[in-house]
Design a protein around this motif. Structure first.
Motif, PDB file in Angstrom:
ATOM      1  N   VAL A 166      15.656 -18.861   1.854  1.00  0.00           N
ATOM      2  CA  VAL A 166      15.764 -17.344   2.656  1.00  0.00           C
ATOM      3  C   VAL A 166      14.087 -16.954   2.752  1.00  0.00           C
ATOM      4  O   VAL A 166      13.328 -17.456   2.427  1.00  0.00           O
ATOM      5  CB  VAL A 166      15.825 -16.234   1.452  1.00  0.00           C
ATOM      6  N   PRO A 167      13.907 -16.457   4.488  1.00  0.00           N
ATOM      7  CA  PRO A 167      12.488 -16.106   4.730  1.00  0.00           C
ATOM      8  C   PRO A 167      12.019 -14.788   4.151  1.00  0.00           C
ATOM      9  O   PRO A 167      13.065 -14.008   3.577  1.00  0.00           O
ATOM     10  CB  PRO A 167      13.018 -15.575   6.312  1.00  0.00           C
ATOM     11  N   ASP A 168      10.851 -14.738   4.750  1.00  0.00           N
ATOM     12  CA  ASP A 168      10.399 -13.585   3.595  1.00  0.00           C
ATOM     13  C   ASP A 168      10.706 -12.110   4.572  1.00  0.00           C
ATOM     14  O   ASP A 168      10.708 -12.664   5.329  1.00  0.00           O
ATOM     15  CB  ASP A 168       8.772 -13.601   3.531  1.00  0.00           C
ATOM     16  N   MET A 169      10.539 -11.351   3.812  1.00  0.00           N
ATOM     17  CA  MET A 169      10.960  -9.803   4.140  1.00  0.00           C
ATOM     18  C   MET A 169       9.327  -9.195   4.751  1.00  0.00           C
ATOM     19  O   MET A 169       8.581 -10.409   3.899  1.00  0.00           O
ATOM     20  CB  MET A 169      11.352  -8.973   3.996  1.00  0.00           C
ATOM     21  N   PRO A 170       9.312  -9.221   5.978  1.00  0.00           N
ATOM     22  CA  PRO A 170       7.919  -8.422   6.481  1.00  0.00           C
ATOM     23  C   PRO A 170       7.636  -7.340   5.493  1.00  0.00           C
ATOM     24  O   PRO A 170       5.861  -7.575   5.356  1.00  0.00           O
ATOM     25  CB  PRO A 170       8.456  -7.596   7.913  1.00  0.00           C
ATOM     26  N   ALA A 171       8.160  -6.985   4.530  1.00  0.00           N
ATOM     27  CA  ALA A 171       7.391  -5.846   4.138  1.00  0.00           C
ATOM     28  C   ALA A 171       6.517  -6.453   3.042  1.00  0.00           C
ATOM     29  O   ALA A 171       5.547  -6.211   2.349  1.00  0.00           O
ATOM     30  CB  ALA A 171       8.763  -4.906   2.894  1.00  0.00           C
ATOM     31  N   ALA A 172       6.509  -8.172   2.815  1.00  0.00           N
ATOM     32  CA  ALA A 172       5.807  -8.424   1.695  1.00  0.00           C
ATOM     33  C   ALA A 172       4.494  -9.772   2.493  1.00  0.00           C
ATOM     34  O   ALA A 172       4.163 -10.382   1.851  1.00  0.00           O
ATOM     35  CB  ALA A 172       6.632  -9.549   0.775  1.00  0.00           C
ATOM     36  N   ARG A 173       5.311 -10.112   3.821  1.00  0.00           N
ATOM     37  CA  ARG A 173       4.289 -10.843   4.807  1.00  0.00           C
ATOM     38  C   ARG A 173       2.497  -9.927   4.394  1.00  0.00           C
ATOM     39  O   ARG A 173       3.170  -8.362   5.717  1.00  0.00           O
ATOM     40  CB  ARG A 173       4.601 -11.414   5.431  1.00  0.00           C
ATOM     41  N   ASN A 174       1.870 -10.443   5.820  1.00  0.00           N
ATOM     42  CA  ASN A 174       1.305  -9.532   6.193  1.00  0.00           C
ATOM     43  C   ASN A 174      -0.204  -8.140   5.439  1.00  0.00           C
ATOM     44  O   ASN A 174       0.204  -7.494   6.070  1.00  0.00           O
ATOM     45  CB  ASN A 174       1.185  -9.632   8.145  1.00  0.00           C
ATOM     46  N   VAL A 175      -0.016  -8.241   3.863  1.00  0.00           N
ATOM     47  CA  VAL A 175      -0.868  -7.627   3.707  1.00  0.00           C
ATOM     48  C   VAL A 175      -1.345  -6.385   4.237  1.00  0.00           C
ATOM     49  O   VAL A 175      -2.297  -7.739   4.776  1.00  0.00           O
ATOM     50  CB  VAL A 175      -0.995  -7.170   2.817  1.00  0.00           C
ATOM     51  N   LYS A 176      -1.463  -5.674   4.713  1.00  0.00           N
ATOM     52  CA  LYS A 176      -2.178  -4.753   5.039  1.00  0.00           C
ATOM     53  C   LYS A 176      -3.164  -4.078   4.814  1.00  0.00           C
ATOM     54  O   LYS A 176      -2.647  -2.422   3.702  1.00  0.00           O
ATOM     55  CB  LYS A 176      -1.217  -3.582   5.850  1.00  0.00           C
ATOM     56  N   PRO A 177      -4.390  -4.490   3.911  1.00  0.00           N
ATOM     57  CA  PRO A 177      -5.480  -3.304   3.120  1.00  0.00           C
ATOM     58  C   PRO A 177      -6.182  -2.346   3.759  1.00  0.00           C
ATOM     59  O   PRO A 177      -6.297  -1.928   5.082  1.00  0.00           O
ATOM     60  CB  PRO A 177      -6.493  -4.356   3.039  1.00  0.00           C
ATOM     61  N   TYR A 178      -5.886  -1.048   2.361  1.00  0.00           N
ATOM     62  CA  TYR A 178      -5.926  -0.281   2.363  1.00  0.00           C
ATOM     63  C   TYR A 178      -7.545   0.243   3.677  1.00  0.00           C
ATOM     64  O   TYR A 178      -8.711  -0.215   2.842  1.00  0.00           O
ATOM     65  CB  TYR A 178      -6.135   0.923   1.483  1.00  0.00           C
ATOM     66  N   PRO A 179      -7.558   1.064   4.904  1.00  0.00           N
ATOM     67  CA  PRO A 179      -8.880   1.298   5.788  1.00  0.00           C
ATOM     68  C   PRO A 179      -9.836   1.410   4.862  1.00  0.00           C
ATOM     69  O   PRO A 179     -10.999   1.564   5.476  1.00  0.00           O
ATOM     70  CB  PRO A 179      -8.176   1.846   6.842  1.00  0.00           C
ATOM     71  N   GLY A 180      -9.986   2.032   3.460  1.00  0.00           N
ATOM     72  CA  GLY A 180     -11.404   2.722   3.226  1.00  0.00           C
ATOM     73  C   GLY A 180     -11.359   3.833   3.418  1.00  0.00           C
ATOM     74  O   GLY A 180     -12.193   4.442   3.440  1.00  0.00           O
ATOM     75  N   ARG A 181     -10.383   4.792   4.179  1.00  0.00           N
ATOM     76  CA  ARG A 181     -10.070   5.981   4.739  1.00  0.00           C
ATOM     77  C   ARG A 181      -9.253   7.319   4.892  1.00  0.00           C
ATOM     78  O   ARG A 181      -8.198   6.126   5.296  1.00  0.00           O
ATOM     79  CB  ARG A 181     -11.119   6.179   6.528  1.00  0.00           C
ATOM     80  N   TYR A 182      -9.205   8.046   4.681  1.00  0.00           N
ATOM     81  CA  TYR A 182      -8.273   8.913   4.955  1.00  0.00           C
ATOM     82  C   TYR A 182      -7.708   9.162   6.842  1.00  0.00           C
ATOM     83  O   TYR A 182      -8.141   9.195   7.155  1.00  0.00           O
ATOM     84  CB  TYR A 182      -8.513  10.164   4.353  1.00  0.00           C
ATOM     85  N   LEU A 183      -6.405   8.838   6.760  1.00  0.00           N
ATOM     86  CA  LEU A 183      -5.755   8.822   7.765  1.00  0.00           C
ATOM     87  C   LEU A 183      -4.964  10.059   7.755  1.00  0.00           C
ATOM     88  O   LEU A 183      -3.516  10.671   7.206  1.00  0.00           O
ATOM     89  CB  LEU A 183      -4.707   8.077   8.095  1.00  0.00           C
ATOM     90  N   VAL A 184      -5.581  10.638   8.691  1.00  0.00           N
ATOM     91  CA  VAL A 184      -5.091  12.440   8.987  1.00  0.00           C
ATOM     92  C   VAL A 184      -4.366  13.196   9.938  1.00  0.00           C
ATOM     93  O   VAL A 184      -4.768  12.524  10.953  1.00  0.00           O
ATOM     94  CB  VAL A 184      -6.262  13.207   7.898  1.00  0.00           C
ATOM     95  N   PHE A 185      -3.702  13.834  10.502  1.00  0.00           N
ATOM     96  CA  PHE A 185      -4.070  14.912  11.841  1.00  0.00           C
ATOM     97  C   PHE A 185      -4.524  15.036  12.303  1.00  0.00           C
ATOM     98  O   PHE A 185      -6.196  15.551  11.983  1.00  0.00           O
ATOM     99  CB  PHE A 185      -3.267  15.577  11.402  1.00  0.00           C
ATOM    100  N   GLY A 186      -4.734  14.625  13.833  1.00  0.00           N
ATOM    101  CA  GLY A 186      -5.629  14.944  15.075  1.00  0.00           C
ATOM    102  C   GLY A 186      -5.922  13.644  15.360  1.00  0.00           C
ATOM    103  O   GLY A 186      -7.364  13.685  16.042  1.00  0.00           O
ATOM    104  N   ILE A 187      -6.226  12.182  14.506  1.00  0.00           N
ATOM    105  CA  ILE A 187      -7.206  11.268  14.655  1.00  0.00           C
ATOM    106  C   ILE A 187      -5.635  10.497  16.245  1.00  0.00           C
ATOM    107  O   ILE A 187      -4.755  10.467  16.052  1.00  0.00           O
ATOM    108  CB  ILE A 187      -7.181   9.976  13.850  1.00  0.00           C
ATOM    109  N   GLU A 188      -6.946   9.868  16.815  1.00  0.00           N
ATOM    110  CA  GLU A 188      -5.901   9.796  18.017  1.00  0.00           C
ATOM    111  C   GLU A 188      -7.069   8.107  18.894  1.00  0.00           C
ATOM    112  O   GLU A 188      -7.874   7.517  18.230  1.00  0.00           O
ATOM    113  CB  GLU A 188      -6.892  10.385  19.345  1.00  0.00           C
ATOM    114  N   ASP A 189      -5.832   7.474  19.247  1.00  0.00           N
ATOM    115  CA  ASP A 189      -6.158   5.658  19.858  1.00  0.00           C
ATOM    116  C   ASP A 189      -6.985   5.386  18.748  1.00  0.00           C
ATOM    117  O   ASP A 189      -7.623   4.107  18.673  1.00  0.00           O
ATOM    118  CB  ASP A 189      -6.728   5.719  20.928  1.00  0.00           C
ATOM    119  N   ASP A 190      -5.945   5.356  17.499  1.00  0.00           N
ATOM    120  CA  ASP A 190      -6.991   4.658  16.341  1.00  0.00           C
ATOM    121  C   ASP A 190      -6.185   3.268  15.897  1.00  0.00           C
ATOM    122  O   ASP A 190      -4.329   3.761  15.515  1.00  0.00           O
ATOM    123  CB  ASP A 190      -7.240   5.142  14.890  1.00  0.00           C
TER     124      ASP A 190
END
Length: 504
Positions: free
Chosen positions: A227-251
């Motif tokens: 069985v192939p791996d599900m996308p949820a378990a591949r390519n873990v995206k590390p937390y960017p180290g900052r809060y993502l909040v309303f108003g951020i653009e083109d990020d």
């Protein structure tokens, strides 16, 4: 969607199991099931199947309770009667057509069908058992309703709250499982039986972020195809180290967030990297239906911090973020650092007598703020002012904290100072802190309006994902403004602060 046992999934199982606690109101039911499993006649049958298949007897017992409520006149596959082959999924089992079957031969067939008999003893760690249980029941929760931790595994524990398939293909968000989850039963077995505790050991966290997907016997498809791996378990995206909040653009991080929300079925609008109203609503909907990695409900604030990111991307994505981004670990200034050190040394100070708003040390706090102790004043703001006074003297600078005993007067004085151009303090109003929690730093003073012209104030000692650890005077363990001493508290949330924060 097929699922493979990746390192990310192993870590998820291990972390959740380590943070699991059994619900006290369910302990009588759990213990009743355990005693039924441990009855001599039942254990003898489980041992027979273990000898025939090599599958641990306690795992067979857990499946037996889940599928057949511990009845020995039912197929282990799905609880159908042994008077004929199964007629629910999987149908027509065992494959040999007979008018009736013994429980042992049926159970052995069910385990072989799932290829559990191919596993070695070393492949029966907690993550392996969790994956085997989930594969036996199917991955409908994980694939279609990822905000629900499968009740087949976690029911009767703090990891599961609600959400359940009430019949094949029909899911209810509000239904609550009344069946003991497999891992909840395993937890009780480990706690109660040294034999099982010695056999089972949880898989440790990996030392790197690479994907080490292993082809365990029960990872194969119906035709033996891996069985192939599900996308949820591949390519873990590390937390960017900052809060993502309303108003951020083109990020780029917002774009990653939007793609992940789409994967889980929450519509963030156009995948454009702009954190607008549609994306915020999608985040809040995800938060409302999800739990953090410890199984606790997420804050429904539309802000993506470590807890929400971890719920979206898994435990590997927030490794190293246990105490929040680096910017949230350091006090806002040298003065703030000194204030926190002084305040920490005061923890344990109590009124004498309790409830009097008096006492040798309390009188010093009140006097420092310009009041006469005999007035029996509420003294939370007096404590904060005293801490700043001591720290300012230590550093050799003027005390920037307003000399006010009233919470509301101190809050107004800070706002007036900013309006008049003072640059040695920063006011963060509640609505701005709720919108962007990264504005709140250790060493800040929080202000709360408690109604009727009264208020409460304290010092922010640490901050993680909207949760505050504070040092407060004139409080108690439950956070009352009319308390009896200086306490460290860990139950304040940023969205509960209704006036704001000040950094000096």
């Amino acid at each position: 969607m097929p699922v493979a046992l990746t390192d990310a999934l192993r870590n998820e199982y291990s972390l959740l199991f380590s943070r699991m606690s059994l619900r006290p109101e369910r302990m009588q039911d759990i213990d009743r099931i355990y005693r039924r499993i441990m009855a001599p006649g039942a254990r003898e049958r489980y041992f027979q199947v273990e000898q025939e298949t090599g599958v641990p007897w306690f795992f067979i017992a857990i499946i037996h309770n889940l599928e057949a409520s511990g009845r020995f006149d039912r197929h282990l596959h799905n609880g159908d009667p042994l008077t004929g082959p199964t007629f629910h999924v999987p149908a027509n089992r065992p494959s040999r057509q007979k008018r009736s079957y013994t429980w042992v031969e049926s159970a052995a067939d069910a385990l072989r069908l799932k290829k559990f008999h191919k596993a070695s003893d070393s492949q029966w760690t907690v993550p392996d058992i969790a994956f085997a249980l989930e594969s036996f029941n199917g991955f409908g929760y994980r694939n279609r309703y990822p905000h629900v931790k499968s009740p087949y595994l976690w029911s009767f524990s703090n990891i599961y709250t609600c959400g359940k398939y009430i019949q094949d293909g029909v899911f209810s968000e509000i239904a609550v499982s009344q069946q003991c989850g497999g891992l909840s039963m395993l937890r009780h077995m480990i706690d109660s039986n040294n034999e099982i505790a010695k056999f089972v050991s949880a898989q440790p966290l990996m030392d790197d972020d690479q994907d080490h997907t292993q082809s365990f016997p029960w990872c194969d498809g119906p035709e033996g195809e891996e069985v192939p791996d599900m996308p949820a378990a591949r390519n873990v995206k590390p937390y960017p180290g900052r809060y993502l909040v309303f108003g951020i653009e083109d990020d780029e991080d917002v774009r990653t967030l939007q793609q992940r929300l789409v994967y889980f079925g929450f519509d963030p609008g156009i995948i454009d990297g702009d954190f607008g109203e549609v994306t915020e609503r999608a985040v809040m909907l995800f938060q409302a239906r999800s739990a953090d990695l410890s199984g606790e409900p997420l804050e429904i604030d539309g802000v993506v911090g470590p807890s929400t990111w971890g719920a979206l991307f898994g435990p590997l994505s927030v490794r190293g973020q246990e105490k929040g981004p680096d910017i949230l670990k350091a006090p806002a200034s040298v003065l703030s650092e000194a204030v926190l050190a002084i305040a920490a040394r005061e923890i344990g100070v109590r009124e004498f007598p309790l409830g009097s708003n008096r006492g040798p040390r309390v009188d010093q706090y009140v006097t420092a703020a310009g009041l006469t102790p005999a007035g029996r004043h509420a003294w939370c703001m007096c404590f904060v002012y005293w801490c700043f006074e001591q720290a300012a003297r230590q550093i050799g600078m003027p005390n920037p904290c307003p000399k006010k005993a009233s919470v509301h007067m101190a809050w107004q004085a800070c706002q007036n100072a900013v309006t008049n151009g003072r640059h040695d303090l920063t006011v963060v109003r509640a609505r701005d802190a709720h919108r962007d929690p990264s504005k709140v730093r250790p060493g800040m003073v929080f202000f709360i309006d408690t109604g009727g012209g009264t208020g409460h104030v304290g010092l922010v000692d640490s901050h993680h994902n909207g949760a505050l650890e504070t040092i407060e005077g004139n409080t108690n363990d439950n956070g009352s403004r009319e308390g009896v001493g200086v306490f460290r508290r860990s139950r304040r949330k940023i969205n509960q602060i209704n006036l704001g924060f000040v950094s000096f």
